[in-house]
Design a protein around this motif. Structure first.
Motif, mmCIF file in Angstrom:
data_model
loop_
_atom_site.group_PDB
_atom_site.id
_atom_site.type_symbol
_atom_site.label_atom_id
_atom_site.label_comp_id
_atom_site.label_asym_id
_atom_site.label_seq_id
_atom_site.Cartn_x
_atom_site.Cartn_y
_atom_site.Cartn_z
ATOM 1 N N ALA A 6 -48.976 -17.380 -0.207
ATOM 2 C CA ALA A 6 -48.938 -17.815 -1.604
ATOM 3 C C ALA A 6 -48.675 -16.679 -2.581
ATOM 4 O O ALA A 6 -48.383 -16.930 -3.742
ATOM 5 N N SER A 38 -42.606 -18.034 -9.808
ATOM 6 C CA SER A 38 -43.204 -18.178 -8.473
ATOM 7 C C SER A 38 -44.180 -19.344 -8.428
ATOM 8 O O SER A 38 -44.333 -19.997 -7.405
ATOM 9 N N LEU A 39 -44.880 -19.607 -9.531
ATOM 10 C CA LEU A 39 -45.852 -20.697 -9.545
ATOM 11 C C LEU A 39 -45.297 -21.944 -10.226
ATOM 12 O O LEU A 39 -46.051 -22.835 -10.615
ATOM 13 N N SER A 40 -43.961 -22.013 -10.347
ATOM 14 C CA SER A 40 -43.363 -23.139 -11.075
ATOM 15 C C SER A 40 -43.522 -24.466 -10.333
ATOM 16 O O SER A 40 -43.359 -25.520 -10.922
ATOM 17 N N GLY A 41 -43.860 -24.427 -9.058
ATOM 18 C CA GLY A 41 -44.079 -25.677 -8.329
ATOM 19 C C GLY A 41 -45.545 -25.951 -8.057
ATOM 20 O O GLY A 41 -45.891 -26.755 -7.204
ATOM 21 N N ASP A 42 -46.424 -25.265 -8.778
ATOM 22 C CA ASP A 42 -47.864 -25.399 -8.568
ATOM 23 C C ASP A 42 -48.526 -25.688 -9.915
ATOM 24 O O ASP A 42 -47.886 -25.627 -10.953
ATOM 25 N N ARG A 43 -49.810 -26.055 -9.873
ATOM 26 C CA ARG A 43 -50.552 -26.276 -11.115
ATOM 27 C C ARG A 43 -51.621 -25.209 -11.244
ATOM 28 O O ARG A 43 -52.574 -25.188 -10.460
ATOM 29 N N TYR A 68 -52.572 -9.838 -4.641
ATOM 30 C CA TYR A 68 -53.617 -10.301 -3.732
ATOM 31 C C TYR A 68 -53.671 -11.829 -3.680
ATOM 32 O O TYR A 68 -53.483 -12.486 -4.702
ATOM 33 N N ASN A 108 -52.573 -25.328 -5.365
ATOM 34 C CA ASN A 108 -52.135 -25.105 -3.988
ATOM 35 C C ASN A 108 -52.239 -23.645 -3.564
ATOM 36 O O ASN A 108 -52.654 -23.347 -2.454
ATOM 37 N N ALA A 109 -51.869 -22.748 -4.448
ATOM 38 C CA ALA A 109 -51.884 -21.320 -4.075
ATOM 39 C C ALA A 109 -53.302 -20.809 -3.862
ATOM 40 O O ALA A 109 -53.516 -19.868 -3.114
ATOM 41 N N GLY A 110 -54.293 -21.427 -4.503
ATOM 42 C CA GLY A 110 -55.653 -20.923 -4.404
ATOM 43 C C GLY A 110 -55.837 -19.735 -5.340
ATOM 44 O O GLY A 110 -55.354 -19.763 -6.468
ATOM 45 N N GLU A 111 -56.524 -18.693 -4.871
ATOM 46 C CA GLU A 111 -56.811 -17.531 -5.714
ATOM 47 C C GLU A 111 -55.771 -16.442 -5.526
ATOM 48 O O GLU A 111 -55.471 -16.035 -4.418
ATOM 49 N N LEU A 112 -55.261 -15.949 -6.657
ATOM 50 C CA LEU A 112 -54.311 -14.846 -6.637
ATOM 51 C C LEU A 112 -54.800 -13.773 -7.590
ATOM 52 O O LEU A 112 -55.440 -14.074 -8.592
ATOM 53 N N MET A 113 -54.509 -12.509 -7.286
ATOM 54 C CA MET A 113 -54.805 -11.475 -8.267
ATOM 55 C C MET A 113 -53.652 -10.487 -8.348
ATOM 56 O O MET A 113 -53.056 -10.124 -7.345
ATOM 57 N N LEU A 116 -42.654 -31.838 -11.186
ATOM 58 C CA LEU A 116 -41.558 -31.015 -10.667
ATOM 59 C C LEU A 116 -40.282 -31.242 -11.464
ATOM 60 O O LEU A 116 -39.527 -30.302 -11.735
ATOM 61 N N MET A 119 -42.558 -24.214 -2.998
ATOM 62 C CA MET A 119 -42.229 -25.017 -4.179
ATOM 63 C C MET A 119 -41.743 -24.140 -5.329
ATOM 64 O O MET A 119 -40.880 -24.556 -6.109
ATOM 65 N N SER A 121 -47.143 -23.687 -1.857
ATOM 66 C CA SER A 121 -47.002 -23.264 -3.255
ATOM 67 C C SER A 121 -45.818 -22.307 -3.411
ATOM 68 O O SER A 121 -45.019 -22.427 -4.341
ATOM 69 N N ARG A 180 -40.315 -11.909 -5.297
ATOM 70 C CA ARG A 180 -39.654 -12.020 -6.597
ATOM 71 C C ARG A 180 -40.072 -10.878 -7.533
ATOM 72 O O ARG A 180 -39.210 -10.286 -8.180
ATOM 73 N N GLN A 192 -53.924 -15.645 -0.837
ATOM 74 C CA GLN A 192 -53.976 -16.219 0.499
ATOM 75 C C GLN A 192 -52.636 -16.049 1.197
ATOM 76 O O GLN A 192 -51.597 -16.404 0.664
#
Lengths: 455, 455
Positions: free
Chosen positions: A136, B146-151, A320, B313-318, A32, A334, A331, A141, A322
């Motif tokens: 998530a 948006s995913l800057s706090g996730d891996r 799309y 953490n976010a899981g699956e995104l599309m 982070l 963060m 997520s 944004r 969760q």
């Protein structure tokens, strides 16, 4: 590593999502720091009950019941208490003391967004709430920044996982609503008191937020027409399936009428912004909706969420992922936190939302939509003609009309079922048509009335 | 309206996308001003040929052939010339003169991203290129912010509309590659010289950009393994279809091995980051891939694009939408432009990308994937056993093995076809297995070898 400054983070609430946020802050501190350009120090976690069990093991020393003191000494405040008060007062206090605020509180943002945004502007701090809509999924944004040079014309969102799970169960197993709800409760997808989800109130908050950002104004919950799924029957689902549709609870925000350049037949056709009785503005609503099975949203199963956006230049977009759960929602929290930290580090007031404030929220009667109508009709000659004439008299044009005759073992007609899908018409005209249909002597009963989108 | 400052915009290039950008800047000036907090004045359009026909009618006085002068006097520069030079030099000049740059030039960003980013950092200006990957789809900003706090652990993208259209045609009509390509050319989805698209080079540039942002480092085109679709046959598609798969050209970037906290069997299973022979790093590749028909990416038809992301953490995104075309790509350009203008107005250097620079690009042999293998085999007892033993010897485990016997009119066996889907294994082991299979006396020929994802 060069010496980085440290930003103090206050966490309000330590439920499902809060516990995951605390875990990430503690376990991923180095990652982070490299992303934010500052060390994010978890200064404390405000809870009501110090002894409540937590999903994640966290140092006891971090917990406090004094949220106000915690907030006043923080650079960044994460609000995950939910509800209106004391969340609202704590957020305002945080901003007045110069902290950027990240929240997942959809009810508060939908109810009192203008007050929060005004305070953020006055204090020159960031207020972000990506986690408030569709967990998530990065959706707020992209609407605010990525589509800032485009005109959104319509948003269709599956933004409540509980209802999507229930409808999906009903669709795949033929279950009745009550049984699917019980299954959802058993699996933890629905709460003991499922009212907020199944009656659409949760989706309505999200609809207000999506509509506000998409149309650059501030809509509140009061602007949203809301209808839940508790009245949807297994027969509705079966009939929809038979006709090539799936039933989804959609949060819808769409521009109607002459909203600037969107007038004219050609653009109307492209963007679905037909005028209903000359109304101009935005229709924001939540209701069970038939979607063609080939529509991208129809493939969103189980507790997943998705938001489908139509914009003048971008065309059709879908996001799309969760929509709930501790880790996915964490997520989003963060992402907002790191972004807010970056703007503190880099200086400058960060990105504000833009509002024009000129957009009117329209009542649901101004919406332009299609209806699916199921009728139990008498088996007499001329029934179809009578019904068709009545639709025509109300200015509603029929797209599909299908009659199914049910016979008993002796081939005697037991009942006749008529299914009608209309072309797009105003809600007012459609409602009047349905009322008039009920008065026809050849109609035994109106078995279902559902709105259709995506055709 | 209060007096807003004016920012000068220079447009380089006026093709398909450039003409739409110019149109939006001229027609939607008031909307853009309210979004950006500044008036965006189109100062000029640099082109090679002043007399070339344009898609949109634009004031003649805006055009110039002197790109350099135009760029030096601009606050914001939009580069849509494509190619490496003179685009590269003009962008560097623009930044050295303090302008923020928006570009859709994937080839340039993929090839020389580090140089461009260094100059942007030195000059304290923004460099944005949302339009370079997946057209209208907001994908780079969500990954960055948006995913800057996730891996992120894996990215699978359909990022080339031409090849997706061709594969979709082959899948739905049974056409051969050459015929589907001709159809795509007829409809304007493929260029006269389709090499860059069908051989995967265009997708490879986008893969490099996606991988760089997702894994916070800088990959270049040279790090990307690339295999196009020109060798995919109608028989491959039919066999895949029969087995419940669809073939897509995917841009893939995935973390492999012990990349920090992702070790251990449990996380590996969740995120698909198994170690291949102890390699640690990121595998970036483009190749035809089998996907289960129920995978969200399998439903992406025609020239549409989509990017599927897996994060811890976010899981699956599309993210789904139009990947090309004048208006959709212009939407992405305008989003970047308005965002850059906002940060000029609000002050501060804007948001920088974060890079850690510690991530190694792995060769394709380090990738861990499944294979689909089609074999024409002799009809002898023990064939299956021989093949199965050979796979086992190479450490490759078989998930599905299906034999189909083709008979002639007299029920005499003409040929036997064996289709194998393996479990995930290293590329190296899979390649060695295929080589060894070819040497077996019971094998007439290896009819297809394709990678499988999403299982």
């Amino acid at each position: 590593m060069t010496e980085l400054r440290t930003l103090k983070v206050a966490l309000l609430g330590c439920g499902n999502v809060g516990a995951q946020v605390a875990r990430i802050l503690l376990d991923d501190a180095d990652m982070l720091a490299s992303r934010a350009g500052a060390r994010l120090e978890l200064a404390g976690i405000a809870v009501r009950n110090l002894d409540a069990p937590r999903e994640v093991e966290l140092p006891r020393a971090l917990f406090t019941t004094d949220a106000e003191t915690l907030v006043k000494d923080a650079d960044l405040v994460i609000e995950l208490m939910g509800g209106i008060e004391p969340a609202r007062t704590l957020i305002l206090t945080a901003m007045q003391n110069g902290a950027c605020v990240v929240t997942g509180n959809k009810a508060l943002v939908a109810k009192d967004g203008p007050t929060l945004h005004e305070e953020a502007d006055r204090a020159g701090v960031q207020l972000s709430y990506e986690a408030a809509v569709a967990g998530a999924i990065p959706i707020l944004r992209p609407i605010r920044d990525s589509l800032s040079g485009d005109r959104i014309t319509r948003v269709l969102g599956i933004v409540n996982g509980t209802t999507n799970f229930i409808l999906d169960q009903m669709d795949s197993t033929g279950a009745q609503f009550a049984d699917a709800l019980a299954e959802a409760q058993r699996l933890g997808y629905a709460e003991a008191d499922p009212t907020a989800d199944v009656e659409g109130y949760d989706a309505a908050s999200k609809a207000a937020i999506l509509a506000s950002l998409s149309f650059h104004t501030r809509f509140s919950l009061a602007d949203v027409y809301c209808e839940g799924i508790s009245a949807v029957t297994a027969a509705d689902i079966a009939a929809a399936k038979d006709a090539g549709f799936v039933i989804k609870l959609l949060a819808i925000a769409e521009k109607l009428g002459a909203g600037g350049r969107e007038t004219g037949t050609e653009t109307s056709r492209e963007t679905g912004t037909e005028t209903a009785a000359g109304d101009t503005g935005v229709s924001v609503r939540v209701h069970p909706t038939l979607l063609p099975r080939e529509h991208p949203l129809a493939a969103v199963h189980g507790a997943f969420n998705a938001v489908f956006i139509e914009a003048e230049n971008a065309g059709e977009l879908m996001f799309y992922g969760q929509g709930a759960g501790g880790k996915p929602t964490a997520s989003a929290i963060m992402g907002d936190l790191v972004s807010a930290a970056r703007s503190i580090v880099l200086g400058g007031p960060g990105r504000a939302e833009t509002t024009t404030g000129k957009v009117v929220a329209l009542p649901v009667t101004a919406a332009v939509t299609s209806y699916y109508i199921g009728l139990d009709v008498a088996d007499q000659p001329g029934v179809l003609a009578k019904i068709a004439r009545l639709f025509a008299e109300h200015g509603v044009s029929i797209e599909i009309m299908r009659q199914t005759i049910h016979r008993d073992a002796d081939s005697k007609i037991e009942s006749a079922e008529l299914r009608i899908v209309t072309h797009r018409a105003s809600e007012a005209a459609l409602a009047a048509t349905v009322e008039a249909v009920k008065g026809l002597d050849v109609i035994n009963s109106v078995t279902s009335v559902l709105r259709v989108e995506g055709v």
